[in-house]
Design a protein around this motif. Sequence first.
Motif, short mmCIF file in Angstrom:
data_model
loop_
_atom_site.label_atom_id
_atom_site.label_comp_id
_atom_site.label_asym_id
_atom_site.label_seq_id
_atom_site.Cartn_x
_atom_site.Cartn_y
_atom_site.Cartn_z
N SER A 25 0.84 -1.21 0.00
CA SER A 25 0.00 0.00 0.00
C SER A 25 0.87 1.26 0.00
CB SER A 25 -0.92 0.02 1.22
OG SER A 25 -1.73 -1.14 1.23
N GLU A 26 1.91 1.25 0.83
CA GLU A 26 2.79 2.42 0.88
C GLU A 26 3.50 2.63 -0.45
OE1 GLU A 26 3.87 2.14 5.65
OE2 GLU A 26 5.09 1.09 4.17
N GLU A 31 -4.42 1.85 -1.02
CA GLU A 31 -4.55 0.71 -0.12
C GLU A 31 -4.73 -0.55 -0.95
OE1 GLU A 31 -7.84 0.97 2.52
OE2 GLU A 31 -7.25 -0.85 3.60
N LEU A 32 -3.93 -1.57 -0.65
CA LEU A 32 -4.03 -2.83 -1.41
C LEU A 32 -5.47 -3.36 -1.33
CD1 LEU A 32 -1.90 -4.58 -2.93
CD2 LEU A 32 -1.98 -6.12 -0.96
N GLY A 33 -6.01 -3.67 -2.50
CA GLY A 33 -7.39 -4.16 -2.52
C GLY A 33 -8.40 -3.11 -2.95
N THR A 34 -7.91 -1.87 -3.15
CA THR A 34 -8.84 -0.84 -3.61
C THR A 34 -8.69 -0.54 -5.09
OG1 THR A 34 -7.30 0.93 -3.04
CG2 THR A 34 -8.89 0.28 -1.35
N GLU A 35 -7.68 -1.13 -5.71
CA GLU A 35 -7.45 -1.01 -7.15
C GLU A 35 -6.87 -2.33 -7.63
OE1 GLU A 35 -7.72 1.67 -9.16
OE2 GLU A 35 -8.00 3.31 -7.72
N PHE A 36 -6.99 -2.62 -8.94
CA PHE A 36 -6.20 -3.73 -9.48
C PHE A 36 -4.86 -3.18 -9.93
CE2 PHE A 36 -10.39 -5.71 -9.81
CZ PHE A 36 -10.10 -6.91 -9.19
N THR A 37 -3.81 -3.78 -9.44
CA THR A 37 -2.46 -3.30 -9.74
C THR A 37 -2.03 -3.81 -11.11
OG1 THR A 37 -2.06 -3.53 -7.37
CG2 THR A 37 -0.14 -3.14 -8.77
N TYR A 45 7.20 -3.20 -7.73
CA TYR A 45 7.23 -3.49 -6.29
C TYR A 45 8.23 -4.62 -5.98
CZ TYR A 45 5.86 -4.40 -1.47
OH TYR A 45 5.88 -4.57 -0.11
N TYR A 46 8.21 -5.64 -6.78
CA TYR A 46 9.17 -6.73 -6.56
C TYR A 46 10.62 -6.25 -6.76
CZ TYR A 46 5.88 -10.51 -5.69
OH TYR A 46 4.94 -11.32 -5.11
N GLU A 47 10.81 -5.40 -7.75
CA GLU A 47 12.16 -4.86 -7.96
C GLU A 47 12.59 -4.00 -6.78
OE1 GLU A 47 11.97 -2.92 -11.78
OE2 GLU A 47 12.58 -4.77 -12.84
#
Length: 816
Positions: A25-26, A31-37, A45-47
């Motif tokens: 989320s940061e 907030e995770l779950g409020t959009e499709f990433t 994010y993984y990088e």
Amino acid sequence: MTRFLFFAAILIVFPTHSQQLKSPSEFLGYELGTEFTRHHEVVDYYEYLAEAAPDRVKLTVYGQTNERRPLLLAYVSSPDNIANLETIRQEHLMSTQGNGNSTKAIVWLSYNVHGNESVSTEASMKTIYELLTTKGSYLENTVVIMDPCVNPDGRDRYSNWYNQYKNTPHQVDPNSKEHNEGWWNGRSNHYMFDLNRDWAWLTQVESQQRIKMFNDWLPHVHVDFHEQGVDNPYYFAPAAEPYHEVITNFQRDFQVILGKNHAKYFDANGWFYFTKEVFDLFYPSYGDTFPIYNGSIGMTYEQGGSGRAGLGIITGIGDTLTLKDRIAHHFTTGLSTVEVSSQNAKKLNEEFKKFYQNQNFKYKSYVLKGNKDNLDALKSLLEKHEIQFGDLSSGSYKGHAYGSGSNGSMSVDKNGMVVSTNQPKGTLVQVLFEPSAKLTDSLTYDITAWSLPYAYGLEAIASTSLVTPQSNGDAVSKSMINPNSYAYLTDWNSLKDAKFLAELLKEGIRVRKTDHPFSIDGKSFERGTLIITKGDNTHDPNFVQKLQSIADTFQKEIVSTGTGFVDSGKDFGSSYVQMITEPKIAVLSGGPTSTLRFGEIWHFFEQQLHYPLTVIDDEYAKRVDLGKYNILILPDGRYGNYFDEDQLSELKDWVRKGGKIIAMGGAINAIDGEKGFGIKVKEKEKETEQINTPLPYEDAEREQIKDAITGAIFKTKVDNTHPLAYGYGLDYFTLKLGSSSYDYLDGGNAVYIEDSTKPFSGFAGSKAQKKISKSLVYGSEQFGKGHVIYMVDNPLFRGFWENGKLFFANALFMIN
Ligand SMILES: [Zn+2]
């Protein structure tokens, strides 16, 4: 207390990481779950994690999708383990040889193989973050390998679609557009292939690149994260029956241990779930079974939701299911899997080693012979699976004969090969090669037969004794073309030959084919032989060089001849030696067609045959001038009365003038006897069984299965004088996917079923067996100057039935 000290130690050694690591989320800014990433944001994010915590996260790009999205693996473990990752890997793989003292648990988590089951990738980000922050203790003895998105093209197709159509704020009413994805949905990959049916066949680039990584690691535990319908609760292990008989007691039992641990968390939260139903362990090409046949505990986890659920939706019982809920559930089972694996690392290692020591195989060797191109295609698949095989050049072998379905013998003089079970991949060899997999329950999720000798059209013997390979000494000799010849001849009996022809046509080389066998210069040639004459190609001064170069590419043996005067058969100037018409192909998509069945055709042309096609969508198909094309392919689907009378008569006119329709599966119904052409649906077998005792209500599902064929292999008759069957022998093993059946045509039956209709492999219900007796498999009907080709069975199904593909090529090139 010890627990407190443990965390304190971590904080002292690595004071910066946990404090500074941004949560999804940061990092993402919502907030995770409020959009499709979107996929590129997931990659970011993984990088970011790999840069921020390089001692605990190692990121690898293992490939690229058709649409050029990167495929990623993240290795997550303790600093010690990450520093020694390659040593850990090698030590682990030594277990497959019965050696080494591996102690680490290897857990592989695969997310979002079905693109529109889109919670998975979101959950993966929360899972890796928690592993790196609060759950670091699991990683002391465990390496977690995360594939955040197995199918990025499909997932972005869904996410982008959803973002375009969603209400603001999102609408939970299931009738709103955002919950109704439509035909071109995100489940499958670019070519509309289901990647969760492709683990064994490796037809898709995603699978081909992933399998290398998978074989590099062969994890102890593999989880494939999915979603099912909105109204279903969560599903996790243990799986439903049937289980394939090679699955060990430990593999069964460990699923229960995992399932009970998940249940503990779900119970505490009051969440619903089910186990032991629906999702069985049989068909080998799934993300659960395939790893199992490679020694893993392979599992499917299913959240309720998928492409219909969006950010939130009202369920059948009036609850609201949100993306946040879905993330919480997948996150919970993911962490619980790592927890249990970590607790049982020792046991997992012991049992993994035992799995690879198994020598308890009924058949020790599979001996195969036949068409060299088909053998080569099989070898190429086996190489991708790291399955060892050897050549055979002589000998006679006894055992179960695939051609007759009973004991027999087979002699090999050349083009033989042997695949044995006395190798690390022995279990996988059994599953893929055995004539018939034992089915403990006929109610299964998928096809029940796939035996590779049938799929590759090879003669085969399953032998209970070990057969040692011999050197074949069969070096490929480059065939040099004599530039001063009258004509050049080459055989026609495989997909490779069709690729060769497709390339010639694309290069503007004119090619004839013979409709009669002939002999010339003491050599004999079968129907379908390609005849490339100099006289036909005077327009191209580089003709001979081009032909030579294409023949080299495809390793085609070309026979040069100085005359068109044959010893027997028809001379090259005869009307039986016709020019192959350059196909101009249109294929219908959307509307009544099935996405998967359309995708198989699309992929066949672009990635196998390498020949162009025009995709015509249902939305505007009726406005397209068919006159520009000479072949129209109607993929399998639900057509009903798709064509109205005017359209049918237009279609007939087009065929009368020389057009060619290839109607597959359900498309046949759209043009059958009542509606236009000659084919007739087989009259339903009269119900002969008198019902004496009313059937209990609970048995209804089992009764229905009598009408079903769940993907079974049948032996059929072939008329190989029919152009549709050029290059084939007198029988053919077809994979039947259902019991739809049609009467024999008045003429033009190329492949058909006679009376005997028991499957050679797989399940077919008693009523269904009767129904398909005396029915058509492949045939064609002349109509004016054109043709209609009927494909009742699907030779392109999932791209893996290698021996069926030549029928499709014949339909394109040999019928005119
Ligand atoms: Zn799925």
